[in-house]
Design an enzyme around this catalytic site. Structure first.
Site, mmCIF file in Angstrom:
data_model
loop_
_atom_site.group_PDB
_atom_site.id
_atom_site.type_symbol
_atom_site.label_atom_id
_atom_site.label_comp_id
_atom_site.label_asym_id
_atom_site.label_seq_id
_atom_site.Cartn_x
_atom_site.Cartn_y
_atom_site.Cartn_z
ATOM 1 N N ALA A 220 0.819 -1.224 0.000
ATOM 2 C CA ALA A 220 0.000 0.000 0.000
ATOM 3 C C ALA A 220 0.854 1.277 0.000
ATOM 4 C CB ALA A 220 -0.892 0.000 1.245
ATOM 5 N N PRO A 221 0.435 2.319 -0.713
ATOM 6 C CA PRO A 221 -0.794 2.424 -1.512
ATOM 7 C C PRO A 221 -0.687 1.846 -2.931
ATOM 8 C CG PRO A 221 0.351 4.523 -1.508
ATOM 9 C CD PRO A 221 1.162 3.612 -0.628
ATOM 10 N N GLY A 222 0.518 1.385 -3.332
ATOM 11 C CA GLY A 222 0.549 0.679 -4.616
ATOM 12 C C GLY A 222 1.579 1.155 -5.631
ATOM 13 N N GLY A 223 2.558 1.912 -5.196
ATOM 14 C CA GLY A 223 3.579 2.398 -6.144
ATOM 15 C C GLY A 223 4.326 1.253 -6.835
ATOM 16 N N ASP A 239 -1.122 -6.109 2.153
ATOM 17 C CA ASP A 239 -0.917 -4.983 3.073
ATOM 18 C C ASP A 239 -2.220 -4.748 3.829
ATOM 19 O OD1 ASP A 239 -0.285 -2.348 4.245
ATOM 20 O OD2 ASP A 239 1.323 -2.297 2.753
ATOM 21 N N LYS A 305 16.163 -2.125 4.854
ATOM 22 C CA LYS A 305 16.312 -0.815 5.500
ATOM 23 C C LYS A 305 17.682 -0.736 6.172
ATOM 24 C CE LYS A 305 12.185 -0.185 4.191
ATOM 25 N NZ LYS A 305 11.962 0.545 2.947
HETATM 26 C C1 LIG Z 1 7.081 1.940 2.407
HETATM 27 S S1 LIG Z 1 5.440 1.359 2.485
HETATM 28 C C2 LIG Z 1 5.234 0.590 0.943
HETATM 29 C C3 LIG Z 1 5.063 1.519 -0.184
HETATM 30 C C4 LIG Z 1 4.715 0.795 -1.464
HETATM 31 N N1 LIG Z 1 5.823 -0.056 -1.924
HETATM 32 C C5 LIG Z 1 4.400 1.759 -2.578
HETATM 33 O O1 LIG Z 1 5.173 1.849 -3.534
HETATM 34 O O2 LIG Z 1 3.359 2.439 -2.517
HETATM 35 C C6 LIG Z 1 5.556 0.007 3.575
HETATM 36 C C7 LIG Z 1 4.260 -0.776 3.706
HETATM 37 O O3 LIG Z 1 4.560 -2.000 4.380
HETATM 38 C C8 LIG Z 1 3.422 -2.373 5.085
HETATM 39 N N2 LIG Z 1 3.811 -3.405 6.063
HETATM 40 C C9 LIG Z 1 4.695 -3.297 7.081
HETATM 41 N N3 LIG Z 1 4.761 -4.493 7.739
HETATM 42 C C10 LIG Z 1 3.933 -5.334 7.095
HETATM 43 C C11 LIG Z 1 3.586 -6.707 7.281
HETATM 44 N N4 LIG Z 1 4.111 -7.425 8.265
HETATM 45 N N5 LIG Z 1 2.720 -7.275 6.429
HETATM 46 C C12 LIG Z 1 2.181 -6.561 5.406
HETATM 47 N N6 LIG Z 1 2.476 -5.262 5.182
HETATM 48 C C13 LIG Z 1 3.330 -4.659 6.025
HETATM 49 C C14 LIG Z 1 2.910 -1.073 5.681
HETATM 50 O O4 LIG Z 1 1.535 -1.174 5.977
HETATM 51 C C15 LIG Z 1 3.196 -0.080 4.560
HETATM 52 O O5 LIG Z 1 2.043 0.140 3.761
#
Ligand SMILES: C[S@@+](CC[C@H](N)C(=O)[O-])C[C@H]1O[C@@H](n2cnc3c(N)ncnc32)[C@H](O)[C@@H]1O
Length: 358
Positions: A220-223, A239, A305
């Site tokens: 989320a949000p989906g990039g 997510d 990270k």
């Molecule tokens: C940096 S954001 C992702 C952005 C996404 N790649 C984009 O391009 O829009 C990190 C995401 O990891 C999710 N997240 C963190 N731990 C998680 C887990 N254990 N299971 C599923 N999602 C997780 C968070 O809810 C968050 O939406």
């Protein structure tokens, strides 16, 4: 004195320096570091000047995580006169070599950006001057060494060369990608750059193409999902957070609100696993190796990270964990990591098995 000059993200000079020093030592090449702090420039001064070319020929730039680009210095920093800069540069170069290309570069800083117009302007007469002396190959001929002119100001430049077969194709190693206006987050550029960097374009028809199934963990949000969808893939996006409606409307996305560490696909028909969960890197590294070893995906692209301190060592430990897990099962694999331009406090890793999973 001869140095390898490396470009990295400003603030990561220590990691970039530690890495070149370590990997040069594996090749029995030694020297000392000089860091231009927060300018993203590292000098690795060589004890033995002849070893510059040996190192940039032997060590693939792709094996360096923190360096975006590099060159072997041909001069120290030169003070240029206010007039006749072109002549001054040509004089410092000598005339025995012909270069395939010229890169007019600056540090990746605000001051550097302010200089880029000056560099573009000076590049025109400099190219003409070099061509007239046969020091630069005719347009369209790309084999051979690349000449780098790294400007710190309008009057300070260092000159050097990289090898055309082991250099970044981009100015300062930075690809300029356009943010797609329909993408739901800026993170989209990270996966776009990762595919461009790690997967050779001539292999896209078999490794990155429409009809493939993909899983996006932490979507989320989906990039990232957007990058898979725009390449025609069917995506399972994991997510608890909401996905952009525009992506759901494509009919190519299934959204599952569950823990990314617990999800496993029902069938082994997933090609790509991508993962951008903000989580402890060791946990993510282990999860990725498990997916590959179970045969639940063919290739994985993921972020690890970086901690605030001890970043270089942490990266080594994370990658070692993956290597140990894969080696334990005696599979052949490919594993590359890079601190990409659109990455910040993270690195991007690409992994795939080259032999069947156990
Ligand atoms: C940096 S954001 C992702 C952005 C996404 N790649 C984009 O391009 O829009 C990190 C995401 O990891 C999710 N997240 C963190 N731990 C998680 C887990 N254990 N299971 C599923 N999602 C997780 C968070 O809810 C968050 O939406």
């Amino acid at each position: 004195m001869t140095a390898i000059v490396l470009y990295c993200r400003p603030g990561f000079e220590k990691e970039c320096g530690a890495e070149i020093q370590e990997k040069a030592a594996w090749n029995e090449i030694y020297g000392y570091l000089q860091l231009k702090k927060n300018q993203g420039i590292v000098y690795f001064h060589l004890n033995n000047a002849d070893e510059g070319e040996i190192l940039i020929a032997k060590l693939p730039l792709k094996r360096l995580i923190f360096a975006r680009q590099w060159f072997v210095s041909l001069t120290d920093t030169i003070e240029l006169p206010e007039y006749n800069r072109v002549e001054a540069i040509i004089e410092h170069l000598g005339q025995e070599w012909q270069y395939a290309d010229l890169r007019m570069e600056t540090p990746d800083t605000n001051d550097g950006k302010a200089l880029s117009k000056f560099c573009r302007k000076l590049g025109v007469p400099l190219r003409q001057g070099l061509r007239s002396k046969k020091m630069l190959a005719p347009k369209g001929q790309h084999d051979g060494a690349v000449l780098h002119a790294l400007f710190f100001s309008g009057s300070e430049v260092i000159l050097g060369y990289s090898l055309g077969t082991n250099t970044s194709p981009h100015l300062m190693g930075i690809p300029r990608l356009k943010f797609p206006s329909q993408a739901p987050s800026r993170s989209t550029l990270k996966l776009d750059e990762a595919f461009l960097y790690f997967i050779p374009k001539d292999e896209w028809p078999t490794r990155l193409t429409s009809g493939m199934n993909a899983v996006d963990l932490g979507a989320a949000p989906g990039g990232w999902t957007y990058q898979l969808v725009r390449r025609g893939m069917m995506v399972t996006s994991i997510d608890n957070g909401p996905m952009a409606e525009s992506l759901m409307d494509t009919g190519q996305v299934k959204h599952r609100m569950i823990d990314g560490f617990k999800y496993t696909p029902a069938k082994q028909n997933v090609y790509w696993l991508v993962c951008d969960m903000i989580e402890k890197p060791q946990r993510v590294a282990k999860l990725m190796a498990e997916w590959l070893l179970r045969g639940d995906c063919k290739e994985a692209m993921f972020n690890l990270k970086l901690p605030m301190k001890g970043r270089y060592q942490q990266v080594q430990d994370d990658l070692q964990l993956i290597k140990d897990m894969l080696s334990e099962h005696q599979v052949k694999y490919e594993l590359y990591a890079k601190h990409l331009y659109y990455d910040r406090e993270e690195i991007t890793v690409h992994a795939r098995l080259l032999s069947p999973p156990p």
